[in-house]
Design an enzyme around this catalytic site. Structure first.
Site, PDB file in Angstrom:
ATOM      1  N   TYR A   1     -10.933  -6.370  10.314  1.00 11.93           N
ATOM      2  CA  TYR A   1      -9.597  -5.894  10.696  1.00 11.93           C
ATOM      3  C   TYR A   1      -8.651  -6.310  10.162  1.00 11.93           C
ATOM      4  O   TYR A   1      -8.427  -7.512   9.956  1.00 11.93           O
ATOM      5  CB  TYR A   1      -9.724  -6.519  12.698  1.00 11.93           C
ATOM      6  CG  TYR A   1      -8.349  -6.742  12.771  1.00 11.93           C
ATOM      7  CD1 TYR A   1      -7.945  -5.909  13.112  1.00 11.93           C
ATOM      8  CD2 TYR A   1      -7.502  -7.968  13.513  1.00 11.93           C
ATOM      9  CE1 TYR A   1      -6.566  -4.379  14.469  1.00 11.93           C
ATOM     10  CE2 TYR A   1      -6.183  -7.389  14.165  1.00 11.93           C
ATOM     11  CZ  TYR A   1      -5.804  -6.115  14.637  1.00 11.93           C
ATOM     12  OH  TYR A   1      -4.520  -6.070  15.432  1.00 11.93           O
TER      13      TYR A   1
ATOM     14  N   ALA B   1     -13.655  -9.524  -1.299  1.00 13.00           N
ATOM     15  CA  ALA B   1     -15.094  -8.954  -0.996  1.00 13.00           C
ATOM     16  C   ALA B   1     -16.129  -9.594  -1.446  1.00 13.00           C
ATOM     17  O   ALA B   1     -17.635  -9.948  -1.388  1.00 13.00           O
ATOM     18  CB  ALA B   1     -15.854  -7.930  -2.956  1.00 13.00           C
TER      19      ALA B   1
ATOM     20  N   LYS C   1     -19.613 -14.016  11.515  1.00 14.38           N
ATOM     21  CA  LYS C   1     -19.204 -15.431  10.673  1.00 14.38           C
ATOM     22  C   LYS C   1     -18.483 -15.771  10.476  1.00 14.38           C
ATOM     23  O   LYS C   1     -17.212 -15.622  10.978  1.00 14.38           O
ATOM     24  CB  LYS C   1     -19.204 -14.687   8.975  1.00 14.38           C
ATOM     25  CG  LYS C   1     -20.557 -14.395   8.724  1.00 14.38           C
ATOM     26  CD  LYS C   1     -19.853 -12.929   7.436  1.00 14.38           C
ATOM     27  CE  LYS C   1     -18.853 -11.466   8.303  1.00 14.38           C
ATOM     28  NZ  LYS C   1     -18.793 -10.793   6.886  1.00 14.38           N
TER      29      LYS C   1
ATOM     30  N   TYR D   1       0.655  -1.052   0.171  1.00 18.89           N
ATOM     31  CA  TYR D   1       0.220  -0.120  -0.024  1.00 18.89           C
ATOM     32  C   TYR D   1       1.027   1.234   0.317  1.00 18.89           C
ATOM     33  O   TYR D   1       2.328   1.374   0.494  1.00 18.89           O
ATOM     34  CB  TYR D   1      -0.868   0.246   0.721  1.00 18.89           C
ATOM     35  CG  TYR D   1      -2.471  -1.070   1.071  1.00 18.89           C
ATOM     36  CD1 TYR D   1      -2.647  -0.778   0.657  1.00 18.89           C
ATOM     37  CD2 TYR D   1      -1.644  -1.997   1.487  1.00 18.89           C
ATOM     38  CE1 TYR D   1      -4.215  -1.970   0.564  1.00 18.89           C
ATOM     39  CE2 TYR D   1      -2.851  -3.888   2.614  1.00 18.89           C
ATOM     40  CZ  TYR D   1      -3.989  -3.412   1.196  1.00 18.89           C
ATOM     41  OH  TYR D   1      -4.830  -4.044   1.350  1.00 18.89           O
TER      42      TYR D   1
ATOM     43  N   GLY E   1     -17.383 -10.465   2.137  1.00 14.94           N
ATOM     44  CA  GLY E   1     -17.257 -10.725   3.078  1.00 14.94           C
ATOM     45  C   GLY E   1     -18.038  -8.949   3.253  1.00 14.94           C
ATOM     46  O   GLY E   1     -19.254  -8.917   3.636  1.00 14.94           O
ATOM     47  N   ASP E   2     -17.808  -8.304   1.784  1.00 14.55           N
ATOM     48  CA  ASP E   2     -18.449  -6.838   1.589  1.00 14.55           C
ATOM     49  C   ASP E   2     -19.732  -6.941   0.279  1.00 14.55           C
ATOM     50  O   ASP E   2     -20.487  -6.076   0.859  1.00 14.55           O
ATOM     51  CB  ASP E   2     -17.512  -6.207   0.462  1.00 14.55           C
ATOM     52  CG  ASP E   2     -15.705  -5.658   0.811  1.00 14.55           C
ATOM     53  OD1 ASP E   2     -15.542  -6.041   2.015  1.00 14.55           O
ATOM     54  OD2 ASP E   2     -15.064  -6.017   0.741  1.00 14.55           O
TER      55      ASP E   2
HETATM   56  P1  ADP Z   1     -14.682 -12.062   4.481  1.00 14.67           P
HETATM   57  O1  ADP Z   1     -13.054 -12.802   5.232  1.00 14.67           O
HETATM   58  O2  ADP Z   1     -14.600 -11.274   3.260  1.00 14.67           O
HETATM   59  O3  ADP Z   1     -14.882 -11.042   5.876  1.00 14.67           O
HETATM   60  P2  ADP Z   1     -16.251 -14.585   4.956  1.00 14.67           P
HETATM   61  O4  ADP Z   1     -14.825 -15.435   4.715  1.00 14.67           O
HETATM   62  O5  ADP Z   1     -16.480 -13.990   6.226  1.00 14.67           O
HETATM   63  O6  ADP Z   1     -15.469 -13.436   3.473  1.00 14.67           O
HETATM   64  O7  ADP Z   1     -16.991 -15.041   3.661  1.00 14.67           O
HETATM   65  C1  ADP Z   1     -17.904 -14.649   3.432  1.00 14.67           C
HETATM   66  C2  ADP Z   1     -19.456 -15.028   3.105  1.00 14.67           C
HETATM   67  O8  ADP Z   1     -18.757 -15.436   1.385  1.00 14.67           O
HETATM   68  C3  ADP Z   1     -20.134 -16.485   4.033  1.00 14.67           C
HETATM   69  O9  ADP Z   1     -20.600 -15.741   4.881  1.00 14.67           O
HETATM   70  C4  ADP Z   1     -20.407 -16.785   2.649  1.00 14.67           C
HETATM   71  O10 ADP Z   1     -21.340 -16.787   2.168  1.00 14.67           O
HETATM   72  C5  ADP Z   1     -19.470 -16.871   1.564  1.00 14.67           C
HETATM   73  N1  ADP Z   1     -18.501 -17.870   1.116  1.00 14.67           N
HETATM   74  C6  ADP Z   1     -16.851 -17.664   1.791  1.00 14.67           C
HETATM   75  N2  ADP Z   1     -16.102 -18.568   1.435  1.00 14.67           N
HETATM   76  C7  ADP Z   1     -16.964 -19.668   0.565  1.00 14.67           C
HETATM   77  C8  ADP Z   1     -17.188 -20.697   0.338  1.00 14.67           C
HETATM   78  N3  ADP Z   1     -16.259 -21.715   0.614  1.00 14.67           N
HETATM   79  N4  ADP Z   1     -17.894 -21.584   0.080  1.00 14.67           N
HETATM   80  C9  ADP Z   1     -19.117 -20.754   0.237  1.00 14.67           C
HETATM   81  N5  ADP Z   1     -19.037 -19.683   0.328  1.00 14.67           N
HETATM   82  C10 ADP Z   1     -18.419 -18.708   0.887  1.00 14.67           C
END
Ligand code: ADP
Length: 309
Positions: A164, A253, A220, A97, A255-256
């Site tokens: 975070y 994206a 999550k 960055y 989580g976003d």
């Molecule tokens: P981030 O790390 O961006 O916050 P997360 O790991 O919390 O993202 O994932 C957010 C969402 O993405 C999950 O709640 C789910 O809906 C989807 N997701 C992420 N990985 C998978 C996977 N391997 N299979 C199905 N859904 C997934």
């Protein structure tokens, strides 16, 4: 319903195998704003840009996505932040960055900040992430928190997504204090168990669960191979699993877009569990494509349960 997302979008450069760079734009809260707009929510992006050509192009791209630009401040002589995505021989990506001087960081301390603060306090729902909190420094952050307090005093709601990133913070204790303040201000909390473990250690989930009952919480994590969202509101505590995704191509994206899917569904009157199911479906479509922003044609039809993109 007027929604605002507060944060920073940067110039993204992806290094290719021959060392050339491909330019894009990227930022967590911008991704959420973009997916909210695609889902038909009236959303403004609240940030600061410079008066350079890249800032012009960014704002134009947001406008084409239907994101409201009324709270995009343009600071003369300033520029957006920048990052390079480097991919090593094993395909592992790393992010580098140049963002300390970015215009967005001055949003709550620059001369026009009072206007931004007054405007933010008028929205129905304001979404901020842990990355947003890391942008502003102590005085900017204090101004942001005050503004969110004013918004709530007027009946507006705050959504906070933990996101975070350790390197955005001088020391972990500063991040812990900022996150605790944001959690206490939030009416709706999106938290990843992984983020909470990094930030607070073993007691991380408790830091969020102490707000159960008062706030709506989406936690999550995963209990096995598939992600699951634990949805808590009132006395209700339900686990909503993600459906299978045929091929995970790029989790950028995830989580976003999950947050956007959830918020859009809640604003449309769905209950929290149904909102989490929709959020999983949108995130599932997003991770099936390269990059943060999937083609419009690949957007899933969230009104039709079981429909595939
Ligand atoms: P981030 O790390 O961006 O916050 P997360 O790991 O919390 O993202 O994932 C957010 C969402 O993405 C999950 O709640 C789910 O809906 C989807 N997701 C992420 N990985 C998978 C996977 N391997 N299979 C199905 N859904 C997934």
């Amino acid at each position: 319903m007027r929604v605002a997302c507060i944060g920073e979008c940067m110039i993204e450069l992806s290094e290719q195998f021959d060392g050339s760079l491909v330019r894009g734009f990227g930022g967590d809260t911008l991704n959420t704003a973009l997916y909210l707009a695609r889902l038909g929510v009236a959303v403004d992006y609240v940030t600061a840009l410079g008066d350079d050509a890249w800032s012009d192009e960014m704002a134009a791209a947001w406008g084409r996505e239907g994101i409201g630009l009324g709270q995009v401040r343009r600071l003369p002589g300033r520029m957006p932040g920048l990052y390079i995505i480097r991919t090593d021989a094993a395909g592992e990506r790393s992010f580098h960055y140049w963002r300390d001087q970015a215009a967005a960081r001055d949003l709550f301390v620059e001369p026009g900040a009072a206007e931004t603060r007054a405007a933010v306090a008028t929205y129905d729902l304001v979404y901020v992430s842990g990355i947003s909190l890391s942008l502003y420094g102590e005085s900017g952050r204090a101004a942001l928190f005050e503004t969110l307090g004013a918004l709530r005093a007027r009946g507006g709601r705050v959504a906070f997504d933990t996101n975070y990133r350790p390197r955005g913070w001088p020391v972990r204790e500063v991040a812990q204090a900022a996150f605790r303040t944001a959690l206490a201000l939030a009416d709706l909390i999106f938290a990843s168990v992984e983020d909470l473990d990094w930030l607070f250690g073993a007691a991380g989930v408790d830091e969020v669960l102490r707000h159960r009952g008062r706030a709506e919480i989406v936690l999550k994590g995963s209990t096995g191979p598939a992600p699951v969202a634990r949805v808590l509101h009132g006395t209700s505590d339900t686990w909503v699993p993600a459906g299978p995704v045929a091929r995970v191509v790029d989790t950028t994206a995830a989580g976003d877009s999950f947050a956007a899917g959830y918020l859009a569904a809640r604003l449309a009157g769905l209950d929290p569990e149904a909102a989490a199911a929709r959020a999983h479906r949108l995130a599932g479509a997003v991770i099936g494509h390269r990059g943060a922003v999937i083609p419009r044609a690949a957007m899933p039809d969230l009104d039709r349960p079981g429909a595939h993109s």
